[in-house]
Scaffold this motif. Sequence first.
Motif, PDB file in Angstrom:
ATOM      1  N   ILE A  32       0.353  -1.014   0.199  1.00  0.00           N
ATOM      2  CA  ILE A  32       0.247  -0.048  -0.050  1.00  0.00           C
ATOM      3  C   ILE A  32       0.766   0.981   0.267  1.00  0.00           C
ATOM      4  N   LEU A  33       1.967   1.231   0.593  1.00  0.00           N
ATOM      5  CA  LEU A  33       2.633   2.123   0.454  1.00  0.00           C
ATOM      6  C   LEU A  33       3.848   2.745  -0.555  1.00  0.00           C
ATOM      7  N   LEU A  34       3.677   1.578  -1.060  1.00  0.00           N
ATOM      8  CA  LEU A  34       4.386   1.479  -2.233  1.00  0.00           C
ATOM      9  C   LEU A  34       3.842   1.918  -3.110  1.00  0.00           C
ATOM     10  N   LYS A  35       2.838   1.694  -3.249  1.00  0.00           N
ATOM     11  CA  LYS A  35       1.259   2.204  -4.714  1.00  0.00           C
ATOM     12  C   LYS A  35       1.307   3.594  -4.104  1.00  0.00           C
ATOM     13  N   SER A  36       1.352   3.457  -2.566  1.00  0.00           N
ATOM     14  CA  SER A  36       0.886   5.626  -2.869  1.00  0.00           C
ATOM     15  C   SER A  36       1.491   6.477  -3.433  1.00  0.00           C
ATOM     16  N   ALA A  37       3.035   5.570  -3.677  1.00  0.00           N
ATOM     17  CA  ALA A  37       3.908   6.425  -3.812  1.00  0.00           C
ATOM     18  C   ALA A  37       4.147   6.448  -5.544  1.00  0.00           C
ATOM     19  N   LEU A  38       4.316   5.324  -6.095  1.00  0.00           N
ATOM     20  CA  LEU A  38       4.259   4.929  -7.462  1.00  0.00           C
ATOM     21  C   LEU A  38       2.691   5.344  -8.277  1.00  0.00           C
ATOM     22  N   GLY A  39       2.728   6.407  -8.116  1.00  0.00           N
ATOM     23  CA  GLY A  39       1.908   7.141  -9.220  1.00  0.00           C
ATOM     24  C   GLY A  39       1.909   7.795  -9.880  1.00  0.00           C
ATOM     25  N   ALA A  40       1.162   8.930 -10.696  1.00  0.00           N
ATOM     26  CA  ALA A  40       0.997   9.449 -11.710  1.00  0.00           C
ATOM     27  C   ALA A  40       3.006   9.777 -11.903  1.00  0.00           C
ATOM     28  N   GLY A  41       3.956  10.241 -11.112  1.00  0.00           N
ATOM     29  CA  GLY A  41       5.068  10.965 -10.645  1.00  0.00           C
ATOM     30  C   GLY A  41       5.782   9.952 -12.011  1.00  0.00           C
ATOM     31  N   LEU A  42       5.493   9.042 -12.403  1.00  0.00           N
ATOM     32  CA  LEU A  42       6.363   7.753 -12.948  1.00  0.00           C
ATOM     33  C   LEU A  42       6.239   8.492 -14.136  1.00  0.00           C
ATOM     34  N   LEU A  43       5.122   8.988 -14.905  1.00  0.00           N
ATOM     35  CA  LEU A  43       5.597   9.470 -16.495  1.00  0.00           C
ATOM     36  C   LEU A  43       6.985  10.837 -16.226  1.00  0.00           C
ATOM     37  N   ASN A  44       7.050  11.644 -14.536  1.00  0.00           N
ATOM     38  CA  ASN A  44       7.759  12.725 -15.096  1.00  0.00           C
ATOM     39  C   ASN A  44       9.085  12.584 -14.864  1.00  0.00           C
ATOM     40  N   PHE A  45       9.783  11.363 -14.084  1.00  0.00           N
ATOM     41  CA  PHE A  45      10.895  11.545 -14.128  1.00  0.00           C
ATOM     42  C   PHE A  45      11.861  10.646 -15.098  1.00  0.00           C
ATOM     43  N   PRO A  46      11.863  10.560 -16.514  1.00  0.00           N
ATOM     44  CA  PRO A  46      12.400  10.860 -17.620  1.00  0.00           C
ATOM     45  C   PRO A  46      12.788  12.754 -18.038  1.00  0.00           C
ATOM     46  N   TRP A  47      11.489  13.209 -17.820  1.00  0.00           N
ATOM     47  CA  TRP A  47      12.105  14.540 -18.104  1.00  0.00           C
ATOM     48  C   TRP A  47      12.660  14.705 -16.906  1.00  0.00           C
ATOM     49  N   ALA A  48      12.009  14.791 -16.114  1.00  0.00           N
ATOM     50  CA  ALA A  48      12.953  15.552 -14.579  1.00  0.00           C
ATOM     51  C   ALA A  48      14.266  14.820 -14.256  1.00  0.00           C
ATOM     52  N   PHE A  49      14.857  14.080 -14.782  1.00  0.00           N
ATOM     53  CA  PHE A  49      16.015  13.443 -14.926  1.00  0.00           C
ATOM     54  C   PHE A  49      16.415  14.743 -16.386  1.00  0.00           C
ATOM     55  N   HIS A  50      16.558  14.960 -17.018  1.00  0.00           N
ATOM     56  CA  HIS A  50      16.320  15.664 -19.005  1.00  0.00           C
ATOM     57  C   HIS A  50      17.302  17.194 -17.729  1.00  0.00           C
ATOM     58  N   LYS A  51      15.860  17.252 -16.938  1.00  0.00           N
ATOM     59  CA  LYS A  51      15.470  19.397 -16.350  1.00  0.00           C
ATOM     60  C   LYS A  51      17.048  19.592 -15.353  1.00  0.00           C
ATOM     61  N   ALA A  52      17.734  18.242 -14.559  1.00  0.00           N
ATOM     62  CA  ALA A  52      18.717  17.838 -13.679  1.00  0.00           C
ATOM     63  C   ALA A  52      20.117  18.035 -14.133  1.00  0.00           C
ATOM     64  N   GLY A  53      20.330  17.821 -15.846  1.00  0.00           N
ATOM     65  CA  GLY A  53      21.209  17.201 -16.355  1.00  0.00           C
ATOM     66  C   GLY A  53      21.803  16.185 -16.483  1.00  0.00           C
ATOM     67  N   GLY A  54      21.099  15.708 -16.247  1.00  0.00           N
ATOM     68  CA  GLY A  54      22.067  13.640 -16.997  1.00  0.00           C
ATOM     69  C   GLY A  54      21.131  13.322 -15.592  1.00  0.00           C
ATOM     70  N   VAL A  55      21.203  12.038 -15.827  1.00  0.00           N
ATOM     71  CA  VAL A  55      21.188  10.285 -14.980  1.00  0.00           C
ATOM     72  C   VAL A  55      22.047  10.829 -13.552  1.00  0.00           C
ATOM     73  N   ALA A  56      23.614  11.125 -13.830  1.00  0.00           N
ATOM     74  CA  ALA A  56      24.445  11.766 -12.174  1.00  0.00           C
ATOM     75  C   ALA A  56      23.572  12.527 -11.109  1.00  0.00           C
TER      76      ALA A  56
END
Length: 433
Positions: A32-56
């Motif tokens: 339940i705790l895991l599913k509460s966190a695994l939501g719509a934000g999953l779609l945005n994380f590749p874009w967030a990696f781009h905004k941060a300047g890369g994987v590292a």
Amino acid sequence: MEGQTPGGGGLSEKPVPMTSGPGLSSLGAVFILLKSALGAGLLNFPWAFHKAGGVAPAFLVELVSLVFLISGLVVLGYAASVSGQATYQGVVGGLCGPAIGKLCEACFVVNLLMISVAFLRVVGDQLEKLWDFILPSTPPAPQPWYTDQRFTLTLLCALVILPLSTPREIGFQKYTSILGTLAACYLALVIMAQYYLRPQDLAREPRLASSSWTSVFSVFPTICFGFQCHEAAVSIYCSMRHQSLGHWTLVSVLSLLACCLVYSLTGAYGFLTFGTDVSADILMSYPGSDGVVIVARVLFAVSIMTAYPIVLFLGRSVMQDFWRRGCGGACGPWALAEPSGLWVRMPLTVLWVTATLTMALFLPDLSEIIGIIGGISSFFIFVFPGLCLICAVSVERIGPRVKCCLEAWGVVSVLVGAFIFGQSMVAAVMELL
């Protein structure tokens, strides 16, 4: 209350039986705790990696955030045992006073409403893409009436989301949470497989953007939006069969480490596939005719539909508290309406689903305010847990050195949350200008 007595046991493990019945198992709490966190934000994380300047740099930000995220969950479990309250807003109000408790309730309802609307918009968008794949049409020929979001999303809410949202206890969501977690994992596996198996269609070498401290800090709201499960933490903790601080810490660590793994793989491989061309919704970057991606869309919609009832349960708990305070001393029929009973729970559930569905159908695209939702979520991840820690240790019998360290950590948590909220608000204003 046990934790507020002068002879309290400090930070020792203090089981607090707050629920009746068999209680929620540890594995159920993890899901339940895991599913509460695994939501719509999953779609945005590749874009967030781009905004941060890369994987590292993105991974570094994620690891730093993980320390505060796990700490916030542990603090909320400890605060629940000290206060004896069974809801997030009850814990904050019981430890920090009625004024901060009212502020928490207001932020709680607004944030959960926005999250619910965002969830429904994500589901509606995936349904729209699914119909485009099943019934391709050539403009200007219109799609059939039954493919319209106003019909499909309303039908889905009535037949699936509403029945899933009616149970009295959050423990029921352990069954759907397992399904939703597997669906979210499938999306991560698809993104990884597309990187390795389809180099001829997708860009393999990303065009890296230069990163700065400003760009790195800008992804904190997205991370908060992605990892937000703290609103459900107290309800999950109080539903557990074994309520102890050590047990809750293990559940929190396992849940967030698993969540971090799924988010990191999705973000890294999505970014490495598309680079600076990655969309804010990673699924929009893939061809609409790809069958594997279509299945991922359907399963991700299923994942969101299993997360929505958890959010509704938390929002409904605040409205039930309002009902309890307003009608607690009433006479006659109103006194017979128990807040958690069917005659109150069902109308509140229908009201929540109807209100969020209406906003999802008629409000503009919500992708631009993801940062605002993440900013508000920083209150529940950093600010309120920090305040609860400061107030909880003040009434516990703890050594002065340990007490000083815990209070300092509470202050740091509050300051970090205030910074993230301020940064997200400034970014939102800049977007509007």
